[in-house]
Design an enzyme around this catalytic site. Structure first.
Site, PDB file in Angstrom:
ATOM      1  N   ASN A   7       0.876  -1.175   0.000  1.00 42.68           N
ATOM      2  CA  ASN A   7       0.000   0.000   0.000  1.00 42.68           C
ATOM      3  C   ASN A   7       0.912   1.223   0.000  1.00 42.68           C
ATOM      4  OD1 ASN A   7      -1.768   2.043   0.494  1.00 42.68           O
ATOM      5  ND2 ASN A   7      -2.726   1.104   2.275  1.00 42.68           N
ATOM      6  N   LYS A  14       3.112   0.838   3.257  1.00 43.27           N
ATOM      7  CA  LYS A  14       2.776  -0.228   4.206  1.00 43.27           C
ATOM      8  C   LYS A  14       2.915  -1.544   3.483  1.00 43.27           C
ATOM      9  CE  LYS A  14      -0.892   2.175   6.575  1.00 43.27           C
ATOM     10  NZ  LYS A  14      -2.308   2.260   6.591  1.00 43.27           N
ATOM     11  N   ARG A  91      -2.466  -2.069  -3.563  1.00 43.60           N
ATOM     12  CA  ARG A  91      -3.683  -1.290  -3.333  1.00 43.60           C
ATOM     13  C   ARG A  91      -3.615  -0.042  -4.226  1.00 43.60           C
ATOM     14  NH1 ARG A  91      -4.933   3.057   1.187  1.00 43.60           N
ATOM     15  NH2 ARG A  91      -7.113   3.358   0.742  1.00 43.60           N
ATOM     16  N   HIS A 180     -12.528   3.085   0.132  1.00 43.54           N
ATOM     17  CA  HIS A 180     -12.572   2.025   1.158  1.00 43.54           C
ATOM     18  C   HIS A 180     -13.324   0.796   0.630  1.00 43.54           C
ATOM     19  CE1 HIS A 180     -12.547   5.423   4.393  1.00 43.54           C
ATOM     20  NE2 HIS A 180     -11.318   4.953   4.263  1.00 43.54           N
ATOM     21  N   ARG A 241     -11.087  15.597   7.816  1.00 48.53           N
ATOM     22  CA  ARG A 241     -11.883  16.029   6.652  1.00 48.53           C
ATOM     23  C   ARG A 241     -13.272  16.491   7.092  1.00 48.53           C
ATOM     24  NH1 ARG A 241     -10.470  10.783   4.006  1.00 48.53           N
ATOM     25  NH2 ARG A 241      -8.486  11.115   2.963  1.00 48.53           N
ATOM     26  N   ASP A 284      -6.946  12.427  16.266  1.00 40.42           N
ATOM     27  CA  ASP A 284      -7.116  11.081  16.809  1.00 40.42           C
ATOM     28  C   ASP A 284      -8.362  11.075  17.691  1.00 40.42           C
ATOM     29  OD1 ASP A 284      -6.856   8.756  18.590  1.00 40.42           O
ATOM     30  OD2 ASP A 284      -4.911   8.526  17.608  1.00 40.42           O
ATOM     31  N   GLY A 332     -10.666   1.651  12.817  1.00 41.71           N
ATOM     32  CA  GLY A 332     -10.216   2.078  14.152  1.00 41.71           C
ATOM     33  C   GLY A 332     -11.318   2.451  15.127  1.00 41.71           C
ATOM     34  N   GLU A 385      -8.066  -5.192   5.212  1.00 38.97           N
ATOM     35  CA  GLU A 385      -7.905  -4.868   3.792  1.00 38.97           C
ATOM     36  C   GLU A 385      -6.743  -5.648   3.177  1.00 38.97           C
ATOM     37  OE1 GLU A 385      -8.323  -0.760   5.195  1.00 38.97           O
ATOM     38  OE2 GLU A 385      -9.139  -0.315   3.219  1.00 38.97           O
TER      39      GLU A 385
END
Ligand code: ADP
Length: 399
Positions: A7, A14, A91, A180, A241, A284, A332, A385
Site C-alpha cells: 500500500n 505499508k 492497493r 474504502h 476532513r 485522533d 479504528g 484490507e
C-alpha cells in the site's frame, strides 16, 4: 503461496507478507518519510519483536529494496529468497470507471491507472511508483491491482450522479466513485458469514469509521450507495476532513480569508473534521473523546456532530434500500469505540435496534453486538484490507 501486499502512499509504504493458505500474516511493516530526511522502517515478523530503524530511503524503489532485503534477511527475514514470494497485490486508490474488479497488472493496466491520475492526484501516482519499483526489483513476479473504488462500481447512476450539468460527467467523468471499497466488500461479506445468511439475500450498511470514514449500502451483495464521492472528502465528518458542506462555503472562505481554492481545500481535507471542530485538539478520536470526557465543550460538539452524521447516513441508506438487515461497524473507531457504537445506535431505536451492552464492550473479534430480539442485527467486524487484497491477488494469479 506467499503474497506481498503493498500500500504505497506519497511518502509512506505499508507492507504485509501473507500466506494465502493459512491466511495469516508472516511479516508486516511500514516505511515512513520516503524521500524526506529521517526515513524509517518499522518491521514485525510474526511471533517476533517489532523493530524500528532509521535508514535513508531517497525514493520508493529504495524503500521496496529495503522491504525485500528485510524480508529475506538472514537474521530477521521470514523467507529464504524472493522466489518464495509468489505474487504482489497493490492497493490502488482510484480505478475510475475503468475498473470494477481487481486485475492482473500489465502495460495496458498501468496506462489505464495513469489515466485515472487526474481523479486522485495525490494517490494514484504514488501507487504507480510502487508498481514500477516492484517490477524493477521482482522481475517476472505476477502483480495484481486491487482498487479502492472497484466495489462501488455497481452503484446505479441515480446514486453516483451529482446534480450538476451532465456535460461535466461526459467531459471529465465527475461523479461519485467512493473509497474504502476493499473494506466495505470484506466486512459486508464477513457479516453474512457471521450471521449464517446468504450474502445475496441481505441488506447491509457498513460504517467504516477510521481517520478516513465512509458508509456504504450493500443490497443483495452489491454496493448501491456510498458516502465518499469524486474524492474522499465527501460524506462523514472524519479525523481531519469536513465531509459534506455547502459548496458555497469554499468561495465564501476564499474571499474572506484571502485563500486560493487549493488552500481552502487543504483546510477542508487536513484541518477540519473532529480536529477542526474540536478547536484543533487532535485528529485522533481517542484524544477528542478524552477531552470530551474532561468536559471540553468543543470536543463534545465534535463527537456529537460525528455521531449525528453517521446516524443520518444510516437513515438515508435504510431509505435507499427500503430496509436493512444488518449494520456493521469497522476500522479504528468502528471496531474499538464501543461508546461511539452505542451513541450512534441510540439514534436507531426506530429501527427496533437494541444493543447488547456486554457484547458491545468487547473488541477485536467478529461479533454480533445487538440483542437476540433486535430487529436489525448490529455487528462489529475488524476490517482486514490486506487479507482481502491477498485473496483477490491469489484468486487472479491462480486462475
Ligand atoms: P485510517 O486507516 O483511516 O488511518 P484507522 O482505521 O486506523 O484509520 O483508525 C484510526 C482511528 O481509530 C484513530 O483516530 C483512533 O483514535 C481511533 N481509535 C482507535 N482505537 C479507538 C478506541 N478504543 N476508541 C475510539 N477510537 C479509537
Amino acid at each position: 503461496m506467499n503474497i506481498l501486499v503493498i500500500n504505497c502512499g506519497s511518502s509512506s509504504l505499508k507492507f504485509q507478507l501473507i500466506d494465502s493458505e493459512t491466511e495469516k500474516w508472516i511479516a508486516k511493516g511500514l516505511c515512513e518519510r520516503i524521500g524526506i530526511d529521517g526515513s524509517m522502517i518499522t518491521y514485525t515478523p510474526a511471533g517476533g519483536e517489532k523493530e524500528k530503524k532509521v535508514i535513508p530511503m531517497p525514493d520508493h524503489t529504495e524503500a521496496i529494496r529495503l522491504v525485500l532485503e528485510t524480508l529475506t534477511n538472514e537474521k530477521t527475514g521470514v523467507v529464504k529468497d524472493l522466489s518464495e514470494i509468489g505474487a504482489v497485490g497493490h492497493r490502488i486508490v482510484h480505478g475510475g470507471e475503468k475498473f470494477a474488479a481487481s486485475t492482473i497488472i500489465d502495460d495496458e493496466v498501468m496506462k489505464a491507472i495513469e489515466e485515472c491520475n487526474d481523479l486522485a492526484p495525490l494517490h494514484n501516482p504514488a501507487n504507480l511508483i510502487g508498481i514500477h519499483a516492484c517490477q524493477k526489483l521482482m522481475d517476472g513476479t505476477p502483480m495484481v491491482a486491487v482498487f479502492d473504488t472497484a466495489f462501488h462500481q455497481t452503484m446505479p447512476a441515480k446514486a453516483y450522479m451529482y446534480g450538476i450539468p451532465y456535460e461535466y460527467y461526459e467531459k471529465y467523468k465527475i461523479r461519485r466513485y467512493g473509497f474504502h471499497g476493499t473494506s466495505h466488500s470484506y466486512v459486508s461479506k464477513r457479516a453474512a458469514e457471521v450471521l449464517g445468511e446468504k450474502y445475496e439475500d441481505l441488506k447491509i450498511i457498513v460504517c467504516h469509521l477510521g481517520n478516513g470514514a465512509s458508509v456504504s449500502a450493500v443490497k443483495n451483495g452489491k454496493c448501491v450507495d456510498t458516502s465518499m464521492g469524486l474524492t474522499p472528502l465527501e460524506g462523514l465528518i472524519m479525523g481531519t476532513r469536513s465531509g459534506d458542506i455547502d459548496p458555497a462555503v469554499i468561495e465564501f472562505l476564499a474571499h474572506k480569508e484571502n485563500m486560493t481554492v487549493e488552500e481552502v481545500l487543504n483546510v477542508l481535507n487536513k484541518k477540519s473534521g473532529v480536529y477542526g471542530l474540536s478547536g484543533n485538539i487532535s485528529s485522533d478520536f481517542r484524544d477528542v473523546e478524552q477531552a470530551q470526557a474532561e468536559g471540553n465543550e468543543k470536543a463534545d460538539l465534535a463527537m456529537q456532530a460525528f455521531h449525528y452524521r453517521v446516524a443520518k447516513y444510516i437513515g438515508a441508506y435504510v431509505a435507499a434500500m427500503n430496509g436493512v438487515d444488518a449494520i456493521c461497524f469497522t476500522a479504528g473507531v468502528g471496531e474499538n469505540g464501543s461508546m461511539n457504537r452505542k451513541v450512534i445506535c441510540e439514534y436507531l431505536g426506530y429501527l427496533g435496534i437494541a444493543l447488547d451492552e456486554e457484547a458491545n464492550n468487547k473488541r477485536g473479534e467478529d461479533m454480533v453486538i445487538s440483542t437476540k430480539d433486535s430487529k436489525v442485527k448490529v455487528l462489529s467486524i475488524p476490517t482486514n484490507e490486506e487479507l482481502a487484497i491477498a485473496r483477490e491477488t491469489n484468486a487472479l494469479v491462480n486462475k
